[in-house]
Design a protein around this motif. Sequence first.
Motif, PDB file in Angstrom:
ATOM      1  N   ARG A 172       0.852  -1.193   0.000  1.00  0.00           N
ATOM      2  CA  ARG A 172       0.000   0.000   0.000  1.00  0.00           C
ATOM      3  C   ARG A 172       0.884   1.238   0.000  1.00  0.00           C
ATOM      4  O   ARG A 172       1.959   1.240   0.610  1.00  0.00           O
ATOM      5  N   ASP A 173       0.397   2.294  -0.632  1.00  0.00           N
ATOM      6  CA  ASP A 173       1.166   3.538  -0.642  1.00  0.00           C
ATOM      7  C   ASP A 173       0.744   4.430   0.525  1.00  0.00           C
ATOM      8  O   ASP A 173      -0.001   4.000   1.423  1.00  0.00           O
ATOM      9  N   ALA A 174       1.201   5.684   0.505  1.00  0.00           N
ATOM     10  CA  ALA A 174       0.897   6.599   1.601  1.00  0.00           C
ATOM     11  C   ALA A 174      -0.581   6.912   1.705  1.00  0.00           C
ATOM     12  O   ALA A 174      -1.049   7.363   2.763  1.00  0.00           O
ATOM     13  N   ASN A 175      -1.343   6.675   0.652  1.00  0.00           N
ATOM     14  CA  ASN A 175      -2.782   6.911   0.646  1.00  0.00           C
ATOM     15  C   ASN A 175      -3.584   5.646   0.895  1.00  0.00           C
ATOM     16  O   ASN A 175      -4.813   5.662   0.806  1.00  0.00           O
ATOM     17  N   GLY A 176      -2.893   4.534   1.176  1.00  0.00           N
ATOM     18  CA  GLY A 176      -3.570   3.265   1.386  1.00  0.00           C
ATOM     19  C   GLY A 176      -3.975   2.568   0.101  1.00  0.00           C
ATOM     20  O   GLY A 176      -4.756   1.614   0.140  1.00  0.00           O
ATOM     21  N   ARG A 177      -3.402   2.994  -1.036  1.00  0.00           N
ATOM     22  CA  ARG A 177      -3.803   2.420  -2.316  1.00  0.00           C
ATOM     23  C   ARG A 177      -2.825   1.341  -2.755  1.00  0.00           C
ATOM     24  O   ARG A 177      -1.625   1.397  -2.488  1.00  0.00           O
ATOM     25  N   LEU A 178      -3.368   0.381  -3.486  1.00  0.00           N
ATOM     26  CA  LEU A 178      -2.577  -0.725  -4.011  1.00  0.00           C
ATOM     27  C   LEU A 178      -1.742  -0.280  -5.215  1.00  0.00           C
ATOM     28  O   LEU A 178      -2.069   0.716  -5.870  1.00  0.00           O
ATOM     29  N   PRO A 179      -0.670  -1.020  -5.551  1.00  0.00           N
ATOM     30  CA  PRO A 179       0.058  -0.741  -6.795  1.00  0.00           C
ATOM     31  C   PRO A 179      -0.888  -0.771  -7.991  1.00  0.00           C
ATOM     32  O   PRO A 179      -1.786  -1.604  -8.079  1.00  0.00           O
ATOM     33  N   ARG A 180      -0.647   0.148  -8.929  1.00  0.00           N
ATOM     34  CA  ARG A 180      -1.532   0.321 -10.073  1.00  0.00           C
ATOM     35  C   ARG A 180      -0.722   0.177 -11.355  1.00  0.00           C
ATOM     36  O   ARG A 180       0.358   0.752 -11.488  1.00  0.00           O
ATOM     37  N   HIS A 181      -1.268  -0.591 -12.285  1.00  0.00           N
ATOM     38  CA  HIS A 181      -0.566  -0.933 -13.523  1.00  0.00           C
ATOM     39  C   HIS A 181      -1.342  -0.335 -14.692  1.00  0.00           C
ATOM     40  O   HIS A 181      -2.566  -0.495 -14.774  1.00  0.00           O
ATOM     41  N   SER A 182      -0.651   0.353 -15.584  1.00  0.00           N
ATOM     42  CA  SER A 182      -1.308   0.933 -16.763  1.00  0.00           C
ATOM     43  C   SER A 182      -1.052   0.039 -17.971  1.00  0.00           C
ATOM     44  O   SER A 182       0.086  -0.104 -18.419  1.00  0.00           O
ATOM     45  N   TYR A 183      -2.130  -0.561 -18.484  1.00  0.00           N
ATOM     46  CA  TYR A 183      -2.050  -1.479 -19.622  1.00  0.00           C
ATOM     47  C   TYR A 183      -2.304  -0.691 -20.905  1.00  0.00           C
ATOM     48  O   TYR A 183      -3.449  -0.388 -21.246  1.00  0.00           O
ATOM     49  N   PHE A 184      -1.244  -0.351 -21.627  1.00  0.00           N
ATOM     50  CA  PHE A 184      -1.394   0.301 -22.925  1.00  0.00           C
ATOM     51  C   PHE A 184      -1.626  -0.813 -23.948  1.00  0.00           C
ATOM     52  O   PHE A 184      -0.687  -1.487 -24.388  1.00  0.00           O
ATOM     53  N   PHE A 185      -2.898  -0.994 -24.302  1.00  0.00           N
ATOM     54  CA  PHE A 185      -3.291  -2.160 -25.093  1.00  0.00           C
ATOM     55  C   PHE A 185      -3.236  -1.850 -26.586  1.00  0.00           C
ATOM     56  O   PHE A 185      -3.793  -0.836 -27.039  1.00  0.00           O
ATOM     57  N   PRO A 186      -2.592  -2.712 -27.396  1.00  0.00           N
ATOM     58  CA  PRO A 186      -2.454  -2.448 -28.834  1.00  0.00           C
ATOM     59  C   PRO A 186      -3.778  -2.663 -29.570  1.00  0.00           C
ATOM     60  O   PRO A 186      -4.332  -3.763 -29.568  1.00  0.00           O
ATOM     61  N   GLY A 187      -4.255  -1.610 -30.219  1.00  0.00           N
ATOM     62  CA  GLY A 187      -5.540  -1.700 -30.891  1.00  0.00           C
ATOM     63  C   GLY A 187      -5.598  -2.781 -31.940  1.00  0.00           C
ATOM     64  O   GLY A 187      -6.650  -3.405 -32.154  1.00  0.00           O
ATOM     65  N   GLU A 188      -4.472  -3.063 -32.604  1.00  0.00           N
ATOM     66  CA  GLU A 188      -4.485  -4.064 -33.676  1.00  0.00           C
ATOM     67  C   GLU A 188      -4.590  -5.487 -33.135  1.00  0.00           C
ATOM     68  O   GLU A 188      -4.834  -6.418 -33.906  1.00  0.00           O
ATOM     69  N   GLN A 189      -4.461  -5.684 -31.816  1.00  0.00           N
ATOM     70  CA  GLN A 189      -4.578  -7.016 -31.226  1.00  0.00           C
ATOM     71  C   GLN A 189      -5.894  -7.193 -30.478  1.00  0.00           C
ATOM     72  O   GLN A 189      -6.077  -8.179 -29.753  1.00  0.00           O
ATOM     73  N   TYR A 190      -6.835  -6.291 -30.661  1.00  0.00           N
ATOM     74  CA  TYR A 190      -8.040  -6.322 -29.834  1.00  0.00           C
ATOM     75  C   TYR A 190      -8.846  -7.610 -30.006  1.00  0.00           C
ATOM     76  O   TYR A 190      -9.119  -8.075 -31.112  1.00  0.00           O
ATOM     77  N   ASP A 191      -9.217  -8.168 -28.879  1.00  0.00           N
ATOM     78  CA  ASP A 191     -10.241  -9.191 -28.768  1.00  0.00           C
ATOM     79  C   ASP A 191     -10.857  -8.991 -27.392  1.00  0.00           C
ATOM     80  O   ASP A 191     -10.132  -8.762 -26.413  1.00  0.00           O
TER      81      ASP A 191
END
Length: 377
Positions: free
Chosen positions: A72-91
């Motif tokens: 948890r961080d100083a605000n009590g929040r969990l680690p956060r992951h940003s998924y930059f998803f490739p549009g050409e692989q969408y399903d």
Amino acid sequence: MPSWLLQRGRANLRRAPFASGTYGFGDNGVKHLVFAVCDHYEPLHGNVTFEQGLERVMTWRRRYPEMARRFRDANGRLPRHSYFFPGEQYDPRFVEPLAEMCAMGLGEVEVHLHHDGDTRETLRAALEKTLRDLDAHGVVPRHPKGTPAWAFIHGNWCLANARPDGRWCGVDDEMELLYELGCYADFTFPSAPDPCQPHVVNAIYYPRGDVRRRRAYEDAELAHVGMPRRDRLLMIQGPLALARRPGKRALRPLRIEGGALDAHDPPTPARLDTWVRQGVCVEGRPDWIFVKVHTHGAPEDNAEAVLGPKMAALHAALHERYNDGTRWKLHYVTAREMFNVACAAMDGKTGSPGQYIDHVIPAPPRAASATKLAHAS
């Protein structure tokens, strides 16, 4: 190298008055580390089968919550992951598990795209389709005027048709088009030693001049306190440095440190300190340090590096070194939240950056209750 040396000089000048206690920005002299992991999240990386790609996604859906809930961080929040998803692989079967983690307060989904030989019209169509696809999962937030709001990482680093050989883009005025379609920030760089790497390093900035030109990101107006927001992308860079190689290699003692997390260069506490020392910030707020690292996290070997013990050790080091509550406070953020904090700094906000994670762009619908969930036991 000249740009890096110049930036190091600026960073040292910023640090000196803070170290002497003369800043006093209203949070008792505490420095804040704003930390984001931006993933070029490509389930089909390496031209694998759909089945293998789906297994990669489900591995993340299973293992990331297990790893993240320990911290948890100083605000009590969990680690956060940003998924930059490739549009050409969408399903939908690839994106829905990521959307579920978004709803759990564990991250957000953004836009990634690999393309080659495009025109403005074909690129617009590809981006609009990607936004429709992602929006079906409730992971696309909205600007105050109601249009889609999103961050971007360019496939193969080739933002604004940057490569000398003309491959992997084709659209000189790409940055203008991205902004027209609602993109508020680019997180592509650093990319050294790739030729697309800009001369600007370790900076948060707006491109100056005509953004319709090729490599328009090369000319920087550094973000600073009191700066009004511009009608163009905000460039948010990760750390770029020279660092010592692990072990004893006298012939090549230094290497490029670009904040990439992978099987061959896994996260370590020593690398963390190098990232922080680069001092990426909004000018005038040197007590809010931005660290944006990146990975290609879907392939199995890289997934182990960012889901396994080495990533857990990095989070432990984040807490031990940068979350003691007196000298440092840690703030886990997504790409969107990092943009919002940068805007808050430009707007002259003070205190804890954790107050400003929704300052300009609100959370996407799927994550509307994520803050509440992130505080659950």
